[in-house]
Design a protein around this motif. Structure first.
Motif, PDB file in Angstrom:
ATOM      1  N   THR A 133       0.838  -1.215   0.000  1.00 30.26           N
ATOM      2  CA  THR A 133       0.000   0.000   0.000  1.00 30.26           C
ATOM      3  C   THR A 133       0.864   1.252   0.000  1.00 30.26           C
ATOM      4  O   THR A 133       0.648   2.171  -0.806  1.00 30.26           O
ATOM      5  N   LEU A 134       1.850   1.300   0.898  1.00 31.60           N
ATOM      6  CA  LEU A 134       2.748   2.460   0.930  1.00 31.60           C
ATOM      7  C   LEU A 134       3.598   2.519  -0.340  1.00 31.60           C
ATOM      8  O   LEU A 134       3.884   3.597  -0.857  1.00 31.60           O
ATOM      9  N   GLY A 135       3.997   1.334  -0.843  1.00 28.91           N
ATOM     10  CA  GLY A 135       4.742   1.310  -2.099  1.00 28.91           C
ATOM     11  C   GLY A 135       3.934   1.859  -3.254  1.00 28.91           C
ATOM     12  O   GLY A 135       4.465   2.559  -4.117  1.00 28.91           O
ATOM     13  N   SER A 136       2.618   1.575  -3.272  1.00 27.30           N
ATOM     14  CA  SER A 136       1.751   2.096  -4.330  1.00 27.30           C
ATOM     15  C   SER A 136       1.687   3.619  -4.276  1.00 27.30           C
ATOM     16  O   SER A 136       1.720   4.294  -5.310  1.00 27.30           O
ATOM     17  N   PHE A 137       1.612   4.164  -3.050  1.00 20.51           N
ATOM     18  CA  PHE A 137       1.617   5.619  -2.903  1.00 20.51           C
ATOM     19  C   PHE A 137       2.928   6.210  -3.422  1.00 20.51           C
ATOM     20  O   PHE A 137       2.941   7.247  -4.090  1.00 20.51           O
ATOM     21  N   GLN A 138       4.030   5.549  -3.105  1.00 18.81           N
ATOM     22  CA  GLN A 138       5.339   6.039  -3.560  1.00 18.81           C
ATOM     23  C   GLN A 138       5.435   5.990  -5.076  1.00 18.81           C
ATOM     24  O   GLN A 138       5.931   6.933  -5.703  1.00 18.81           O
ATOM     25  N   ILE A 139       4.957   4.905  -5.684  1.00 20.21           N
ATOM     26  CA  ILE A 139       4.982   4.791  -7.147  1.00 20.21           C
ATOM     27  C   ILE A 139       4.092   5.853  -7.775  1.00 20.21           C
ATOM     28  O   ILE A 139       4.440   6.463  -8.792  1.00 20.21           O
TER      29      ILE A 139
END
Length: 582
Positions: free
Chosen positions: A366-372
């Motif tokens: 989830t946090l990785g998706s925000f970063q991407i």
């Protein structure tokens, strides 16, 4: 004789009291042993991982509820089977198992477990005169515990509350015996005999029993804290590696290495929509036949947009020979409702997937998706700025080019040396104007470009264009390229005074935190509505120059990108503020 009989009667009474006292002590002792047996069972159950996982689950599947009901139903049966036969009644601890099933498992588990216990009590307990009453109260215990399940789950309860609730349950049990058992006289005598030890000891027993299971919740808190710390440390290390999105390269290799080193997972795979970008495995070296085919669990996760699990890898998969001993979890990277890739991890097979592992993977993705998504927005913003810059670079005024060439042509007849100088200046001007390699340039280079432009215009207007400069020698700051020329061009075009001369002044002043550039003229000034149009982002007149400058200043410097226009009948001044450290 009478005295002798009296002494015998007294001794018999004392012996009877001692026998009754010994019988009562024996009953209490045996009841304590029964409670101890249940506590031992509770300790054993609380150590089982599958029981811990089920109790910790907030939303249990039907399968989990049935399993938990069977466990507590078995405890009720054990409590009934080990009951103490006192002749008229079997003293037991079934209230502990029945109420605990509802308190720890919820209303559904409490109903199922107590029903299992009630069936056993009704058909197999002795004596039969109390079977109906005991079965009824057993179901009542389970429902009572299930009714207080939300209260205990919120953690607002105290041991005093649990003790009083158990006392109330046993009191209801006594009432059921009186109402449903017959004859009433026998039921009353039995209640008077068993009420006090049953109420007190079972109420204390349920406290000890629940305390044994409290270890599960203590472990849950410890696990939650550990998981939160692990997730925080993991995301701090992983998110910077996703700042450029997901693509095959060194960042993905390092990302997989970090995940493996910081978790207990045996392997990690990172994919985009169509291919495997990176995968790493702990332990033995393995080389599947097909390195491009994404495992089905990853395809399912990207198709549904949610976390997907796979306990068994299909035999048709090229990963089967290695993955047959592992279970896999996949979580998709989702941006604007669309999956752009997924993160797949695998671990040694267990009975169930640990909730902590599922939550950790979901949290990371989830946090990785925000970063991407942020990386994609940043990329789009850079592309937009570059497009605006290209538009400005290629916005060469054909009239300016025609006038510059026409001026040089005329100067050739009178001063060939001057004409050559103007040709070199024109070449430098267009070289700078069309160079898209840099978005930010030293202010000194931007000022030199403006001087080239003004030198070409002076060749055209000669003494009717007067330019003055107040510029420091050192200007240690980078500013957006081609940010000043549109403002200077506007001053030359509209800054005509009453005598027909174009007077332009360019000054640069260094402040503590910023450089302020002022470009002023002696023309008629800006119309009143120009500032409002710029603030709204509208094009000013036929040229997009000033609007472009305003947007680029805001885009580059945010609210600090100040552009101020002051105007009067004696001329106008455009002030641009460039913050240091940008």
């Amino acid at each position: 004789m009478k005295k002798r009989q009296k002494r015998r009667g007294k001794r018999a009474g004392q012996a009877g009291k001692r026998a009754l006292h010994m019988q009562t002590d024996n009953l209490i002792f045996q009841l304590i042993l029964n409670i101890g047996l249940l506590v031992l069972v509770a300790n054993l159950l609380s150590k089982l991982k599958i029981i811990q996982n089920i109790i910790q689950q907030e939303r249990r599947s039907f399968k989990s509820q049935v399993l938990l009901a069977l466990v507590f139903g078995g405890i009720i049966v054990l409590s009934t089977y080990t009951g103490i036969d006192i002749g008229s009644y079997s003293l037991n601890t079934r209230v502990i198992g029945a109420m605990t099933s509802g308190i720890l498992g919820g209303p559904i588990v409490g109903l199922y477990a107590s029903f299992i216990g009630a069936v056993y009590v009704y058909f197999f307990s002795e004596p039969q005169m109390f079977a109906m009453a005991s079965a009824f109260s057993t179901v009542l215990f389970g429902l009572l515990g299930g009714g207080f399940y939300p209260y205990f789950q919120r953690g607002k309860w105290k041991y005093r509350d649990l003790f009083l609730l158990a006392c109330f349950a046993e009191f209801c049990d006594m009432i059921a015996l009186l109402r449903l058992a017959s004859p009433f006289a026998d039921a009353l005598n039995t209640v008077l005999e068993i009420a006090v030890p049953m109420i007190v000891l079972n109420s204390i027993g349920i406290l000890i029993f629940i305390s044994s299971f409290n270890n599960v919740f203590i472990q849950q808190d410890i696990e939650s804290s550990r998981q939160l710390q692990q997730a925080s440390e993991l995301t701090q290390k992983c998110l910077p590696l996703l700042r450029h999105g997901i693509s095959k390269g060194e960042n993905m290799h390092e990302l997989a290495s970090v995940i493996l080193s910081e978790t207990d997972w045996m392997g990690v795979m990172i994919t985009d929509r169509t291919a495997i970008l990176e995968w790493q495995q702990e332990g033995e070296e393995f080389q599947p036949g097909d390195l491009t085919s994404i495992p089905r669990v990853g395809k399912n996760a990207m198709q549904t947009g949610s976390l997907s699990t796979m306990y068994n890898v299909p035999r048709s998969s090229s990963w089967y020979e290695w993955m047959k001993e592992y279970s896999m979890i996949a979580a998709p990277f989702v941006i604007k409702g669309k999956s752009v890739g997924c993160l797949i991890v695998w671990m040694k097979k267990r009975w169930v997937f640990r909730k902590s592992e599922l939550e950790l993977l979901q949290h990371l993705v989830t946090l990785g998706s925000f970063q991407i998504a942020m990386a994609e927005l940043e990329h789009q913003e850079i592309m937009r700025q570059q497009a605006e810059l290209k538009a400005l670079q290629f916005q060469v005024n054909p009239h300016f080019l025609f006038n510059a060439l026409n001026t040089i042509s005329c100067v050739c007849r009178e001063d060939a040396q001057r004409a050559r100088e103007l040709l070199v200046i024109l070449a430098n001007y267009f070289r700078y104007n069309l160079d898209g390699s840099a978005g930010m340039v030293p202010m000194g280079e931007e000022i030199s470009h403006v001087k080239d432009y003004l030198e070409l215009e002076k060749g055209r207007f000669e003494d009717k264009l007067i330019v003055t400069y107040d510029v420091p020698r050192k200007m240690d700051i980078l500013i957006p390229t081609l940010i000043l020329q549109p403002v200077v061009e506007n001053a030359v075009k509209y800054g005509i005074n009453r005598e027909g001369k174009r007077i332009v002044n360019i000054s640069v002043k260094e402040m503590e935190e910023e450089f302020i550039v002022r470009i002023s003229d002696k023309g008629k000034g800006f119309p009143a509505e120009v500032a409002d149009m710029l603030e709204k982002g509208d094009t000013v007149g036929r040229s997009i120059g000033l609007s472009n400058v305003y947007k680029r200043m805001k885009s580059t410097y945010g609210e600090d990108g100040r552009i101020k226009i002051s105007s009067s009948g004696d001329g106008s001044c455009v002030e641009l503020c460039f913050k240091k450290g940008r």
